[in-house]
Design a protein around this motif. Structure first.
Motif, mmCIF file in Angstrom:
data_model
loop_
_atom_site.group_PDB
_atom_site.id
_atom_site.type_symbol
_atom_site.label_atom_id
_atom_site.label_comp_id
_atom_site.label_asym_id
_atom_site.label_seq_id
_atom_site.Cartn_x
_atom_site.Cartn_y
_atom_site.Cartn_z
ATOM 1 N N PHE A 1 55.148 27.945 14.261
ATOM 2 C CA PHE A 1 54.421 27.700 15.502
ATOM 3 C C PHE A 1 55.122 28.264 16.735
ATOM 4 N N CYS A 2 54.349 28.511 17.809
ATOM 5 C CA CYS A 2 54.892 29.018 19.074
ATOM 6 C C CYS A 2 55.929 28.021 19.626
ATOM 7 N N CYS B 1 55.136 24.243 20.761
ATOM 8 C CA CYS B 1 53.865 23.796 20.184
ATOM 9 C C CYS B 1 54.000 22.380 19.629
ATOM 10 N N HIS C 1 52.485 21.030 17.293
ATOM 11 C CA HIS C 1 52.404 20.979 15.830
ATOM 12 C C HIS C 1 53.795 20.799 15.207
ATOM 13 N N CYS D 1 45.981 26.640 13.144
ATOM 14 C CA CYS D 1 47.448 26.736 13.171
ATOM 15 C C CYS D 1 48.065 25.578 12.401
ATOM 16 N N ASN E 1 44.933 19.466 20.101
ATOM 17 C CA ASN E 1 45.453 20.247 21.235
ATOM 18 C C ASN E 1 44.338 20.811 22.108
ATOM 19 N N GLY F 1 43.648 26.838 18.461
ATOM 20 C CA GLY F 1 44.822 27.678 18.650
ATOM 21 C C GLY F 1 44.705 28.966 17.847
ATOM 22 N N CYS G 1 49.035 22.955 23.193
ATOM 23 C CA CYS G 1 49.039 24.307 22.630
ATOM 24 C C CYS G 1 49.646 25.199 23.697
ATOM 25 N N MET G 2 50.857 25.676 23.427
ATOM 26 C CA MET G 2 51.609 26.396 24.460
ATOM 27 C C MET G 2 51.086 27.809 24.677
ATOM 28 N N ALA G 3 50.357 28.324 23.729
ATOM 29 C CA ALA G 3 49.861 29.694 23.879
ATOM 30 C C ALA G 3 48.585 29.721 24.717
ATOM 31 N N TYR G 4 47.769 28.716 24.609
ATOM 32 C CA TYR G 4 46.453 28.783 25.268
ATOM 33 C C TYR G 4 46.163 27.605 26.183
HETATM 34 S S1 SF4 Z 1 48.569 29.090 19.230
HETATM 35 FE FE1 SF4 Z 1 48.771 27.055 20.051
HETATM 36 S S2 SF4 Z 1 48.425 25.728 18.306
HETATM 37 FE FE2 SF4 Z 1 48.847 27.751 17.515
HETATM 38 S S3 SF4 Z 1 51.029 27.756 17.147
HETATM 39 FE FE3 SF4 Z 1 50.726 28.607 19.155
HETATM 40 S S4 SF4 Z 1 50.913 26.865 20.477
HETATM 41 FE FE4 SF4 Z 1 50.611 26.057 18.462
#
Ligand code: SF4
Ligand code: TPP
Ligand code: MG
Lengths: 453, 374
Positions: free
Chosen positions: A17-18, A21, A23, A52, A121, A125, A199-202
């Motif tokens: 995972f990012c 995250c 998760h 994810c 989240n 993701g 969710c750190m990416a989005y």
């Molecule tokens: S996209 Fe979002 S949910 Fe998926 S691993 Fe990255 S942070 Fe976690």
């Protein structure tokens, strides 16, 4: 057995995972919960969805099942129903809870003893941050570029409303997370844990969501935190076994059919019986078929009736034959029994086209369309009224058997007494006698019919 | 039980029990519902589980989970339900899951004629899920055959670790006829091979691609994995094109190289015949009558009735076409299996379809007339 200090493996590298995250926290807390409970890894199945969160099962040293998007609950239930002794933990995203919503409602309602951990989240993701059923109003996601116009769903309250025995909501920042997961796993019935996370990416960066913002969101919607339901009731498999499996099939064993009578049916013969719902057309036709079989004939039966079974027509198509029956259609019926207007309405086109070779037994009060068939009029309904309304079909079939001598009426009586409950059989045997009397008191067939219209 | 008068759906349910089926999940749909009802009555007293699921997706999910936990599973539906099964059919193929899927066909598309028979889903069965990998499909013509083929379907599912379809028809499922199930000749029962204790738990292990791997059930002594994603022999996700290709070739080869064992058909050949009728399912019963009539009118006609539809029994079909100038393919659809016959027919052989899709059986006279046998 030695203690398990972890239920995870490093063999395939670190969790995917990012950074930051939620998760990661949830998966590690699940591991800690397992360590606390010390189950046999082979008796634990971690079931995941696509998303994810679904990437996590292979980092566990337990058994694992990675299924389709939104369907983890169904595999988990299948495993649990097949092997109630297993510890089954399903991991799902908020996206999975949307597409598989009905499974969430139904596992909660049924109380199948799996544990469901939702890694919530607020967006998808894996597919690039699209909105989900839990995305807050006005939030920005890939698919709500000008803000979400939908309202988020309270997954925990929804599961509770569907009857879940145990529901808890917390966040991935909860210091007690692994203990709460352990408690969830220990529940004999269905347990659901809705874990809010980032969710750190989005979702988090797009909506400037941080840990503190999670509680603000809860307040905004009036969603509750903590234990939402805790009301144990018997687990599904336990109840299933208690209710069903003690039961021996109560039905009377059906007697085998043995050839005890003779017949006078030289060739494949098609018989149609058309009447109304409630006239026992189907069941009586199958008694006739069994009587034919007891007389050394082959038989097939097909029924036609509306989906609304208690009203409208009921038509049975019977074939009896001294030889094996291949084609089971009746293109040109040899005999046709018409017992009601419903039956006529359903078969009118067929009746109009009946050939002169066909004998049509018609209840005398029915107005018949023009037909070339040799019509035999009988007061079936009036005669049946003297026995029982429900015996109309038995009576009419007995009249036909008596007239045509396909096989002895005794064969029909045998079928009635062998396959019907004694009370019903008694009535139908009287109907057979009445039907036979009708035939005997009637004009012979070659006399011209007076009323054909 | 002796001589009885029962419907096809009952024969299917009783064959399942005979084959050791101990898990059933389904969702009500005409004309398959009575299978769900029979199974709900038959299984629990025997210690098995039958459940009405919330939808067809859950029916498949429950069955796949239970199958991988060692149960012998079956589900039953009709066209609309098969549509919802689709994604999970792919999962079952991917996970090499033994299961029997009964489709009591009714006329589609969509809700179609819910209470009417058809052979609507012949090609749909073959191509029902993403990926195009082979499955097995058997099609019964009589209630007795529904019993026999259901039993065989369980054997094939266990032996080849693949979903096996029983392609029924309303015209058999809810038709009653005389049967003596004790007299049906059945092959010995086949149960899945288990991974020996001294071998690693690699649920997709094979030496040659056509090998069928041994299984390890969830709930046994050892840790087991199952995945929907492209995977290696140990069921760990892989993105390696070489491993992916090898696994997909295995899925194909294990079915297609076993065709000699899977192919079931009945031949009724006539010396000197230049016309061949190829049929399956309930339509083959009309063909039997048509062929008898044509022969008594002095025609020479051969008949090949297929019980196995997928994989295509190509060898049997080609052999039947030897010396033939015209092949007639009657079907209760707009012409589906005829595509396979056309594909196989050597140059110079005329292939004629006799199609009917109005909810009615094809009659012998229609086959004779439209097939040019009169
Ligand atoms: S996209 Fe979002 S949910 Fe998926 S691993 Fe990255 S942070 Fe976690
Ligand atoms: C039937 C189907 N539709 C769509 C997808 C694509 N898909 C993969 S993951 C996903 C969403 C996952 O979101 P969530 O369950 O919240 O998990 P997260 O990635 O956020 O952990 C979607 C739509 C799919 N795999 N299958
Ligand atoms: Mg998500």
């Amino acid at each position: 057995m030695s203690e398990h200090s972890t239920y995870m493996t490093k063999a395939i590298g670190p969790l995917p995972f990012c950074p930051g995250c939620g998760h990661t926290t949830i998966i590690k807390a699940l591991d800690k919960a397992l360590v606390k409970l010390q189950p046999d890894p082979a008796k634990v199945v971690i079931v995941t969805d696509i998303g994810c969160i679904g990437l996590s099962d292979r980092y566990f040293t337990t058994s694992a099942f990675h299924g389709l998007h939104g369907r983890s609950i169904t595999y988990a239930c299948g495993l649990k129903l097949a092997r109630p002794e297993l510890t089954v933990v399903a991991l799902k995203g908020d996206g999975g809870c949307g597409i598989g919503g009905t499974h969430l409602l139904n596992v909660a309602r049924r109380n199948i003893g799996i544990t469901l951990i939702v890694a919530n989240n607020f967006n998808y993701g894996m597919t690039g941050g699209q909105h989900s059923v839990t995305t807050p109003s006005d939030a920005t996601t890939s698919t709500t570029p000008w803000g979400n116009v939908e309202r988020p769903m309270d997954l925990a309250a929804t599961a509770a409303a569907a009857g879940a025995a145990w529901v808890n909501r917390t966040t991935s920042f909860d210091g007690q997370l692994s203990d709460i997961i352990a408690t969830a796993i220990q529940q004999p019935g269905f347990a659901m844990l809705d874990i809010w996370e980032l969710c750190m990416a989005y979702y988090a960066p797009r909506n400037k969501l941080r840990k503190s913002g999670l509680t603000a969101m809860l307040d905004e919607y009036g969603f509750e935190l903590g234990q939402i339901a805790d009301r144990p009731r018997p687990e599904y498999s336990e109840r299933y076994r208690a209710v069903f499996q003690q039961r021996r099939t109560e039905e009377r064993a059906r007697p085998a059919i043995e050839v005890e009578f003779g017949n006078a049916v030289p060739r494949q013969t098609g018989i149609i019986i058309a009447g109304s719902a409630g006239q026992k057309i189907k069941s009586t036709a199958s008694l006739f078929a069994r009587a034919a079989m007891a007389s050394g004939l082959h038989a097939t039966q097909k029924d036609d009736y509306p989906i609304t079974v208690m009203t409208g027509h009921s038509v049975a198509e019977l074939i009896i034959s001294p030889e094996r029956i291949d084609y089971t259609g009746i293109d040109s019926p040899d005999f046709f029994i018409l017992l009601s207007e419903d039956g006529l309405n359903r078969t009118r086109k067929q009746v109009e086209k009946l050939p002169e070779t066909c004998v049509l037994y018609a209840e005398e009060t029915i107005r018949l369309p023009k037909t070339r068939a040799r019509v035999r009029r009988y007061p079936f309904i009036a005669a049946a009224r003297k026995v029982s309304k429900l015996s109309l079909a038995s009576l009419a079939l007995a009249t036909m058997i008596e007239e045509k001598g396909f096989f002895p009426l005794d064969a029909m009586s045998w079928a009635i007494s062998s396959f019907q409950k004694p009370k019903v059989a008694e009535t139908n045997l009287k109907a057979v006698a009445a039907g036979s009397a009708l035939a005997q008191g009637h004009q012979p067939e070659h006399q011209p019919e007076r009323d054909q219209s | 039980m002796g001589y009885e008068f029962i419907e096809g759906n009952e024969a299917i349910s009783r064959a399942a029990i005979k084959a050791g089926c101990d898990f059933f999940a389904g969702y009500p749909i005409t004309p398959a519902s009575s299978i769900l009802q029979y199974m709900l009555k038959l299984l629990p007293p025997l210690g098995g589980t039958a459940i009405q699921a919330e939808d067809e997706i859950a029916s498949m999910g429950f069955c796949i989970g239970a199958a991988m936990a060692g149960r012998k599973v079956m589900t039953a539906t009709s066209g609309p339900g098969i549509s919802l099964y689709s994604e999970n059919i792919g999962l079952a193929i991917m996970g090499e899951t033994p299961m029997v899927i009964v489709n009591i066909q009714r006329q589609g598309p969509a809700t179609g004629s819910a209470t009417k028979g058809a052979e609507s889903d012949i090609q749909f069965t073959r191509w029902s899920t993403s990926g195009g990998l082979p499955i097995i499909a058997l099609s019964p013509a009589t209630v007795t055959e529904a019993y026999e083929l259901t039993f065989r379907a369980f054997n094939m599912a266990e032996q080849y670790r693949v979903p096996v379809f029983l392609l029924g028809n309303k015209e058999i499922g809810v038709m009653q006829e005389g049967v003596d199930l004790d007299k049906v000749e059945l092959p010995p029962l086949y149960n899945r091979r288990k991974i020996p204790a001294d071998k690693p738990v690699h649920p997709h292990d094979f030496e040659s691609p056509s090998d069928v791997p041994a299984m390890a059930d969830f709930g046994g002594d050892r840790v087991v994995r199952y995945t929907t994603s492209t995977h290696d022999k140990a069921a760990y996700l892989t993105t390696d094109p070489v491993l992916i290709e090898e696994m997909l070739e295995h899925y194909r080869a294990k079915i297609e190289t076993a065709i000699h064992d899977i192919a079931l058909y009945r031949e009724d050949f006539q010396e000197g015949a230049e016309t061949l009728v190829v049929s399956y399912g309930v339509t083959s019963r009309s063909v039997a009558v048509a062929v008898r009539q044509a022969r008594s009118a002095g025609q020479k006609v051969s008949s090949l009735v297929l019980q196995t539809l997928w994989p295509v029994p190509s060898k049997a079909i080609l052999a039947a076409m030897d010396g033939i100038k015209k092949v007639i393919v009657p079907e209760m659809n707009l012409g589906q299996y005829i595509l396979e016959i056309e594909r196989l027919a050597p140059k110079g052989i005329q292939v004629v379809g006799v199609s009917k899709m109005n909810t009615k059986l094809l009659s012998p006279s229609e086959i004779l007339g439209k097939g040019g046998l009169l």
